[in-house]
Write an enzyme that holds these catalytic residues in place. Structure first.
Site, PDB file in Angstrom:
ATOM      1  N   ASN A 209       0.844  -1.192   0.000  1.00  9.86           N
ATOM      2  CA  ASN A 209       0.000   0.000   0.000  1.00  9.86           C
ATOM      3  C   ASN A 209       0.880   1.243   0.000  1.00  9.86           C
ATOM      4  OD1 ASN A 209       0.400   0.980   2.858  1.00  9.86           O
ATOM      5  ND2 ASN A 209      -0.354  -1.095   3.264  1.00  9.86           N
ATOM      6  N   ASP A 279      -4.519  -5.967   5.042  1.00  8.59           N
ATOM      7  CA  ASP A 279      -5.567  -6.812   5.623  1.00  8.59           C
ATOM      8  C   ASP A 279      -5.481  -8.261   5.152  1.00  8.59           C
ATOM      9  OD1 ASP A 279      -6.695  -4.790   7.144  1.00  8.59           O
ATOM     10  OD2 ASP A 279      -7.895  -4.049   5.462  1.00  8.59           O
ATOM     11  N   PHE A 324      -4.807   3.834  14.503  1.00  8.05           N
ATOM     12  CA  PHE A 324      -5.021   4.848  13.476  1.00  8.05           C
ATOM     13  C   PHE A 324      -6.157   4.387  12.577  1.00  8.05           C
ATOM     14  CE2 PHE A 324      -1.845   8.279  13.103  1.00  8.05           C
ATOM     15  CZ  PHE A 324      -1.109   8.014  14.242  1.00  8.05           C
ATOM     16  N   LYS A 342     -12.222  -2.738  18.266  1.00  6.81           N
ATOM     17  CA  LYS A 342     -10.879  -3.267  18.488  1.00  6.81           C
ATOM     18  C   LYS A 342     -10.449  -3.165  19.954  1.00  6.81           C
ATOM     19  CE  LYS A 342      -8.961  -2.669  13.871  1.00  6.81           C
ATOM     20  NZ  LYS A 342      -7.699  -2.858  13.156  1.00  6.81           N
TER      21      LYS A 342
HETATM   22  N1  CTP Z   1      -4.114  -2.783  12.214  1.00  7.22           N
HETATM   23  C1  CTP Z   1      -3.499  -3.823  12.844  1.00  7.22           C
HETATM   24  N2  CTP Z   1      -3.455  -5.050  12.260  1.00  7.22           N
HETATM   25  C2  CTP Z   1      -4.050  -5.268  11.076  1.00  7.22           C
HETATM   26  C3  CTP Z   1      -4.687  -4.203  10.428  1.00  7.22           C
HETATM   27  C4  CTP Z   1      -4.703  -2.977  11.020  1.00  7.22           C
HETATM   28  O1  CTP Z   1      -2.977  -3.637  13.937  1.00  7.22           O
HETATM   29  N3  CTP Z   1      -3.998  -6.456  10.521  1.00  7.22           N
HETATM   30  C5  CTP Z   1      -4.147  -1.457  12.852  1.00  7.22           C
HETATM   31  C6  CTP Z   1      -3.417  -0.378  12.113  1.00  7.22           C
HETATM   32  O2  CTP Z   1      -2.055  -0.273  12.518  1.00  7.22           O
HETATM   33  C7  CTP Z   1      -4.199   0.852  12.472  1.00  7.22           C
HETATM   34  C8  CTP Z   1      -5.612   0.333  12.590  1.00  7.22           C
HETATM   35  O3  CTP Z   1      -5.492  -1.041  12.887  1.00  7.22           O
HETATM   36  O4  CTP Z   1      -3.830   1.351  13.735  1.00  7.22           O
HETATM   37  C9  CTP Z   1      -6.365   0.501  11.318  1.00  7.22           C
HETATM   38  O5  CTP Z   1      -7.534  -0.229  11.381  1.00  7.22           O
HETATM   39  P1  CTP Z   1      -8.055  -1.082  10.149  1.00  7.22           P
HETATM   40  O6  CTP Z   1      -9.141  -1.935  10.653  1.00  7.22           O
HETATM   41  O7  CTP Z   1      -6.969  -1.678   9.360  1.00  7.22           O
HETATM   42  O8  CTP Z   1      -8.557   0.054   9.270  1.00  7.22           O
HETATM   43  P2  CTP Z   1      -9.126  -0.226   7.872  1.00  7.22           P
HETATM   44  O9  CTP Z   1      -8.303  -1.198   7.110  1.00  7.22           O
HETATM   45  O10 CTP Z   1      -9.282   1.135   7.281  1.00  7.22           O
HETATM   46  O11 CTP Z   1     -10.469  -0.929   8.271  1.00  7.22           O
HETATM   47  P3  CTP Z   1     -11.858  -0.802   7.583  1.00  7.22           P
HETATM   48  O12 CTP Z   1     -11.678  -1.456   6.276  1.00  7.22           O
HETATM   49  O13 CTP Z   1     -12.746  -1.534   8.553  1.00  7.22           O
HETATM   50  O14 CTP Z   1     -12.143   0.678   7.523  1.00  7.22           O
END
Ligand code: CTP
Length: 401
Positions: A209, A279, A324, A342
């Site tokens: 990303n 993700d 974040f 979370k």
């Molecule tokens: N995060 C994490 N582990 C993951 C994914 C995200 O710890 N596997 C953390 C990131 O570091 C950040 C936060 O979660 O602090 C972001 O949340 P996330 O759910 O990833 O946001 P989005 O991907 O934007 O989720 P959504 O699609 O639900 O908006």
């Protein structure tokens, strides 16, 4: 405001704005700083070393080859002595030499030999400032962690109007004062994750990303400046380790990042998840380069990555958790939902798009916690990180005492 016993090395390069640096020495000393001045050869054509010597109360260095001065305080000692290096004015030539790692005079040599954060206050004609060569050097320096102060816009000594004026001495002093921050996290251990993750598809391709890691690195630096012992877990980024970081662990994938964070957090008081963790990852990583088959679609099977924050939140003894969230719309609603889902203590949400977010220099954040919120207005990532750290420290003390 105090700079008591702070050791500031002021580098002066050749430019008419050098006369304002005399005032800067006065103003730094007003707050109790010890100031030593190093001038380039060019600078001595604008202001004399005697002037700076009288104002700083210290010998002024102008040459690498001054046997007497080297015998008193050698350039390496000077480099170690400095807690901050501020170069004001920073001419186009000086910036170019710094960007290329040259050491052809005392000032550039000291910069290379010092671990102190470097602040540059450019001053030049607006056409020179806008030149792609100068801008490329600025980009290089920024990437390397050099802090840019200004320039401002306005009337120039050459009669032009535009960007390239050196900031005023009091503005420069304010930046130096702010760089020391308040030790609001003294005695605490903080883990910060930053940057993207790369999920390999085959030996040459990956899913990634656009996170640059700059926000996370700025947060790590601000936490260190606030007195914390910081472990920085970094995804694949091309950023230098900020000054003051106790430990940096470089990782590539989400799973590696989770492992590194879990290894670091048992001793941590605070975890700030600034990384843009992927993700999903390919269910299988091919051990050879995937070949295309004419006309046939390629199907990649993706499997969900572990959620690092949720993993930490599920632990009985866990650090104070800051997440974040990057949202394109309905920021408050989605962020609060994420905070709850979370099990976080605080969430920092930013609206992506419109020049803010991933690859931008500036950012703005909305902070939410169970019974409160704060808005951090658009500013540089460095400044924003400082404000975020202040808020985190406040919330941490409120919850954990
Ligand atoms: N995060 C994490 N582990 C993951 C994914 C995200 O710890 N596997 C953390 C990131 O570091 C950040 C936060 O979660 O602090 C972001 O949340 P996330 O759910 O990833 O946001 P989005 O991907 O934007 O989720 P959504 O699609 O639900 O908006």
């Amino acid at each position: 405001m105090s700079l008591a016993q702070r050791r500031i090395l002021l580098g002066v390069s050749g430019g008419i704005a050098a006369y304002k640096s005399c005032e800067l020495v006065r103003r730094l000393r007003d707050l109790g700083a010890e100031v030593r001045v190093v001038m380039t050869e060019g600078a001595t054509h604008f202001v004399s070393a005697t002037t700076f010597q009288a104002l700083s109360g210290q010998p002024v260095r102008t040459s690498l080859w001054d046997a007497e001065a080297e015998a008193a305080m050698g350039h390496i000692e000077l480099a170690r002595w400095a807690e901050r290096i501020i170069i004001a004015p920073a001419s186009a030539d000086l910036l170019a030499r710094l960007a290329h790692g040259m050491a052809n005079d005392l000032l550039t040599t000291v910069c290379l030999a010092s671990a102190a954060p470097v602040y540059v206050a450019p001053a030049m004609n607006q056409q020179m400032w806008a030149h792609p060569a100068v801008q490329a050097n600025i980009d290089t320096l920024r990437q390397r962690g050099v802090h840019l102060l200004g320039p401002a816009s306005g009337d120039q000594a050459c009669g032009d109007i535009g960007s390239g004026r050196m900031l005023e001495p009091l503005e420069l002093r304010e930046a130096i004062v702010a760089s020391f921050g308040k030790p609001v996290l003294r005695g605490l251990k903080v883990v910060v994750s930053a940057g993207p993750t790369y999920e390999d598809i085959d030996p040459v391709r990956f899913i990634g990303n656009r996170s640059s890691g700059r926000m996370g690195f700025a947060v790590a630096e601000a936490a260190a400046q606030a007195g914390a012992e910081v472990t920085l877990v970094a995804g694949p980024v091309s950023l230098a380790t900020p000054p003051g970081i106790a430990r940096r662990v470089d990782v590539r994938s989400a799973v590696q990042m989770r492992d590194a964070v879990l290894a670091a957090t048992p001793q941590a008081d605070i975890y700030i998840g600034a990384a843009a963790v992927g993700d999903y990852r390919p269910a299988e990583v091919a051990d050879h380069k995937l070949k295309k088959h004419d006309g046939a679609a390629l199907e990649l099977h993706l499997t969900e990555n572990p959620d690092i924050l949720a993993t930490l939140a599920a632990q009985t003894v866990r650090p104070f958790l800051v997440g974040f969230a990057a949202e394109t719309h309905d920021v408050a609603r989605y962020a609060r939902d994420k905070l709850q889902r979370k099990g976080l203590d605080m969430i920092a949400a930013n609206q992506v798009g419109s020049g803010l977010g991933f690859e931008a220099d500036d950012n703005a954040l909305n902070l939410y916690w169970a019974d409160g919120a704060a808005e951090l207005a658009r500013t540089s990532k460095t400044e924003l990180a400082r404000q975020l750290v202040t808020q985190v420290a406040e919330r941490y003390r409120a919850v954990r005492g």
